[in-house]
Design a protein around this motif. Structure first.
Motif, PDB file in Angstrom:
ATOM      1  N   SER A  14      23.395  49.423  43.755  1.00 14.04           N
ATOM      2  CA  SER A  14      22.883  49.641  42.402  1.00 14.04           C
ATOM      3  C   SER A  14      23.355  48.570  41.420  1.00 14.04           C
ATOM      4  CB  SER A  14      23.277  51.034  41.906  1.00 14.04           C
ATOM      5  OG  SER A  14      24.680  51.117  41.775  1.00 14.04           O
ATOM      6  N   GLY A  15      24.227  47.665  41.848  1.00 11.12           N
ATOM      7  CA  GLY A  15      24.653  46.565  40.984  1.00 11.12           C
ATOM      8  C   GLY A  15      25.788  46.932  40.047  1.00 11.12           C
ATOM      9  N   HIS A  16      26.458  48.000  40.305  1.00  7.81           N
ATOM     10  CA  HIS A  16      27.593  48.412  39.476  1.00  7.81           C
ATOM     11  C   HIS A  16      28.889  47.859  40.059  1.00  7.81           C
ATOM     12  CE1 HIS A  16      24.563  51.478  38.437  1.00  7.81           C
ATOM     13  NE2 HIS A  16      25.109  51.388  37.226  1.00  7.81           N
ATOM     14  N   VAL A  17      29.069  46.571  39.894  1.00  7.57           N
ATOM     15  CA  VAL A  17      30.233  45.893  40.465  1.00  7.57           C
ATOM     16  C   VAL A  17      31.520  46.394  39.812  1.00  7.57           C
ATOM     17  CG1 VAL A  17      31.339  43.649  40.822  1.00  7.57           C
ATOM     18  CG2 VAL A  17      28.858  43.864  41.019  1.00  7.57           C
ATOM     19  N   LYS A  18      31.482  46.630  38.521  1.00  6.82           N
ATOM     20  CA  LYS A  18      32.663  47.098  37.804  1.00  6.82           C
ATOM     21  C   LYS A  18      33.100  48.466  38.327  1.00  6.82           C
ATOM     22  CE  LYS A  18      34.372  47.324  33.096  1.00  6.82           C
ATOM     23  NZ  LYS A  18      34.038  47.213  31.688  1.00  6.82           N
ATOM     24  N   LYS A  19      32.132  49.349  38.525  1.00  4.23           N
ATOM     25  CA  LYS A  19      32.454  50.672  39.056  1.00  4.23           C
ATOM     26  C   LYS A  19      32.968  50.557  40.487  1.00  4.23           C
ATOM     27  CE  LYS A  19      29.387  53.551  36.305  1.00  4.23           C
ATOM     28  NZ  LYS A  19      28.280  54.524  36.328  1.00  4.23           N
ATOM     29  N   TYR A  20      32.375  49.620  41.246  1.00  8.22           N
ATOM     30  CA  TYR A  20      32.817  49.431  42.631  1.00  8.22           C
ATOM     31  C   TYR A  20      34.264  48.948  42.669  1.00  8.22           C
ATOM     32  CZ  TYR A  20      33.456  47.516  47.253  1.00  8.22           C
ATOM     33  OH  TYR A  20      33.954  47.225  48.491  1.00  8.22           O
ATOM     34  N   LEU A  21      34.607  48.025  41.764  1.00 10.41           N
ATOM     35  CA  LEU A  21      35.984  47.527  41.718  1.00 10.41           C
ATOM     36  C   LEU A  21      36.959  48.646  41.358  1.00 10.41           C
ATOM     37  CD1 LEU A  21      35.563  44.013  40.060  1.00 10.41           C
ATOM     38  CD2 LEU A  21      36.136  44.536  42.437  1.00 10.41           C
ATOM     39  N   LEU A  22      36.572  49.508  40.405  1.00 11.14           N
ATOM     40  CA  LEU A  22      37.426  50.658  40.061  1.00 11.14           C
ATOM     41  C   LEU A  22      37.582  51.585  41.266  1.00 11.14           C
ATOM     42  CD1 LEU A  22      36.243  51.524  36.435  1.00 11.14           C
ATOM     43  CD2 LEU A  22      38.453  50.600  37.140  1.00 11.14           C
ATOM     44  N   TYR A  23      36.474  51.790  41.964  1.00 11.76           N
ATOM     45  CA  TYR A  23      36.507  52.621  43.163  1.00 11.76           C
ATOM     46  C   TYR A  23      37.429  52.000  44.216  1.00 11.76           C
ATOM     47  CZ  TYR A  23      35.054  54.384  47.687  1.00 11.76           C
ATOM     48  OH  TYR A  23      35.045  54.893  48.949  1.00 11.76           O
ATOM     49  N   ALA A  24      37.321  50.681  44.407  1.00 11.77           N
ATOM     50  CA  ALA A  24      38.141  49.990  45.396  1.00 11.77           C
ATOM     51  C   ALA A  24      39.619  50.085  45.035  1.00 11.77           C
ATOM     52  CB  ALA A  24      37.713  48.530  45.510  1.00 11.77           C
ATOM     53  N   ILE A  25      39.934  49.922  43.758  1.00  9.76           N
ATOM     54  CA  ILE A  25      41.326  50.034  43.308  1.00  9.76           C
ATOM     55  C   ILE A  25      41.842  51.453  43.553  1.00  9.76           C
ATOM     56  CG2 ILE A  25      42.822  50.007  41.270  1.00  9.76           C
ATOM     57  CD1 ILE A  25      41.122  47.615  40.272  1.00  9.76           C
ATOM     58  N   GLY A  26      41.003  52.439  43.249  1.00  6.94           N
ATOM     59  CA  GLY A  26      41.389  53.832  43.490  1.00  6.94           C
ATOM     60  C   GLY A  26      41.634  54.100  44.963  1.00  6.94           C
ATOM     61  N   GLU A  27      40.794  53.539  45.813  1.00  7.75           N
ATOM     62  CA  GLU A  27      40.965  53.730  47.249  1.00  7.75           C
ATOM     63  C   GLU A  27      42.244  53.055  47.732  1.00  7.75           C
ATOM     64  OE1 GLU A  27      38.344  53.145  51.304  1.00  7.75           O
ATOM     65  OE2 GLU A  27      37.342  53.013  49.364  1.00  7.75           O
ATOM     66  N   ILE A  28      42.538  51.869  47.212  1.00  6.18           N
ATOM     67  CA  ILE A  28      43.779  51.170  47.576  1.00  6.18           C
ATOM     68  C   ILE A  28      44.996  51.975  47.141  1.00  6.18           C
ATOM     69  CG2 ILE A  28      45.181  49.121  47.066  1.00  6.18           C
ATOM     70  CD1 ILE A  28      42.496  47.558  46.988  1.00  6.18           C
ATOM     71  N   LEU A  29      44.938  52.515  45.931  1.00 10.42           N
ATOM     72  CA  LEU A  29      46.052  53.336  45.433  1.00 10.42           C
ATOM     73  C   LEU A  29      46.241  54.576  46.307  1.00 10.42           C
ATOM     74  CD1 LEU A  29      45.617  53.139  41.558  1.00 10.42           C
ATOM     75  CD2 LEU A  29      47.427  52.127  42.950  1.00 10.42           C
ATOM     76  N   LEU A  30      45.137  55.180  46.717  1.00  8.87           N
ATOM     77  CA  LEU A  30      45.210  56.355  47.570  1.00  8.87           C
ATOM     78  C   LEU A  30      45.880  56.021  48.905  1.00  8.87           C
ATOM     79  CD1 LEU A  30      44.367  59.326  47.713  1.00  8.87           C
ATOM     80  CD2 LEU A  30      42.241  58.585  48.754  1.00  8.87           C
ATOM     81  N   VAL A  31      45.542  54.881  49.483  1.00  9.00           N
ATOM     82  CA  VAL A  31      46.162  54.454  50.743  1.00  9.00           C
ATOM     83  C   VAL A  31      47.641  54.163  50.531  1.00  9.00           C
ATOM     84  CG1 VAL A  31      46.197  52.600  52.470  1.00  9.00           C
ATOM     85  CG2 VAL A  31      44.018  53.589  51.752  1.00  9.00           C
ATOM     86  N   MET A  32      47.964  53.507  49.415  1.00  8.54           N
ATOM     87  CA  MET A  32      49.368  53.202  49.125  1.00  8.54           C
ATOM     88  C   MET A  32      50.188  54.476  48.969  1.00  8.54           C
ATOM     89  SD  MET A  32      49.009  49.940  46.538  1.00  8.54           S
ATOM     90  CE  MET A  32      50.672  50.103  45.981  1.00  8.54           C
ATOM     91  N   ILE A  33      49.633  55.465  48.283  1.00  6.32           N
ATOM     92  CA  ILE A  33      50.341  56.735  48.112  1.00  6.32           C
ATOM     93  C   ILE A  33      50.567  57.390  49.468  1.00  6.32           C
ATOM     94  CG2 ILE A  33      50.092  59.090  47.206  1.00  6.32           C
ATOM     95  CD1 ILE A  33      48.736  57.813  44.743  1.00  6.32           C
ATOM     96  N   GLY A  34      49.563  57.342  50.332  1.00  9.60           N
ATOM     97  CA  GLY A  34      49.716  57.902  51.674  1.00  9.60           C
ATOM     98  C   GLY A  34      50.815  57.211  52.461  1.00  9.60           C
ATOM     99  N   ILE A  35      50.861  55.890  52.381  1.00 14.95           N
ATOM    100  CA  ILE A  35      51.890  55.135  53.093  1.00 14.95           C
ATOM    101  C   ILE A  35      53.274  55.454  52.530  1.00 14.95           C
ATOM    102  CG2 ILE A  35      52.795  52.802  53.496  1.00 14.95           C
ATOM    103  CD1 ILE A  35      49.838  51.878  53.669  1.00 14.95           C
ATOM    104  N   LEU A  36      53.387  55.514  51.211  1.00 19.61           N
ATOM    105  CA  LEU A  36      54.680  55.822  50.596  1.00 19.61           C
ATOM    106  C   LEU A  36      55.151  57.221  50.973  1.00 19.61           C
ATOM    107  CD1 LEU A  36      54.244  54.216  47.065  1.00 19.61           C
ATOM    108  CD2 LEU A  36      55.687  53.414  48.951  1.00 19.61           C
ATOM    109  N   LEU A  37      54.231  58.178  51.020  1.00 22.32           N
ATOM    110  CA  LEU A  37      54.597  59.531  51.444  1.00 22.32           C
ATOM    111  C   LEU A  37      55.079  59.538  52.893  1.00 22.32           C
ATOM    112  CD1 LEU A  37      51.854  61.791  49.825  1.00 22.32           C
ATOM    113  CD2 LEU A  37      54.300  61.821  49.368  1.00 22.32           C
ATOM    114  N   ALA A  38      54.397  58.797  53.748  1.00 25.64           N
ATOM    115  CA  ALA A  38      54.800  58.723  55.150  1.00 25.64           C
ATOM    116  C   ALA A  38      56.192  58.110  55.279  1.00 25.64           C
ATOM    117  CB  ALA A  38      53.782  57.915  55.948  1.00 25.64           C
ATOM    118  N   LEU A  39      56.460  57.060  54.507  1.00 20.96           N
ATOM    119  CA  LEU A  39      57.782  56.441  54.535  1.00 20.96           C
ATOM    120  C   LEU A  39      58.859  57.393  54.034  1.00 20.96           C
ATOM    121  CD1 LEU A  39      56.962  52.827  53.314  1.00 20.96           C
ATOM    122  CD2 LEU A  39      57.678  53.524  55.609  1.00 20.96           C
TER     123      LEU A  39
END
Length: 89
Positions: A14-39
């Motif tokens: 749909s051409g919403h690059v800004k929204k995609y970048l926010l989504y990507a950042i959110g997904e990265i944060l979610l993965v980081m939180i998962g890794i930190l919890l595992a550690l």
């Protein structure tokens, strides 16, 4: 994971690059939180193992000291009996 793939594809198409970048950042944060919890859980588990090993060692030391006390008491009685026999002689 299909849900995330669909969202990602829809945002890019749909051409919403800004929204995609926010989504990507959110997904990265979610993965980081998962890794930190595992550690954190791993660290907690390792500390628990160390504590259990310490407690086990202290129990073994306590049992060994009690055995040594009993042995010394037996030697004390043995020596006392023979010392009394020596004094009578």
């Amino acid at each position: 994971m299909k849900v995330f793939r669909k969202i990602r594809k829809r945002l890019i198409d749909s051409g919403h690059v800004k929204k995609y970048l926010l989504y990507a950042i959110g997904e990265i944060l979610l993965v980081m939180i998962g890794i930190l919890l595992a550690l954190k859980v791993n660290t907690w588990n390792e500390n628990l193992k160390i504590d259990n090993a310490s407690i086990s060692s202290y129990k073994n030391i306590k049992l060994q000291l009690l055995e040594d006390i009993n042995l010394l008491e037996g030697n004390k009685q043995f020596n006392k009996r023979y010392f009394q026999q020596y004094e009578r002689s």
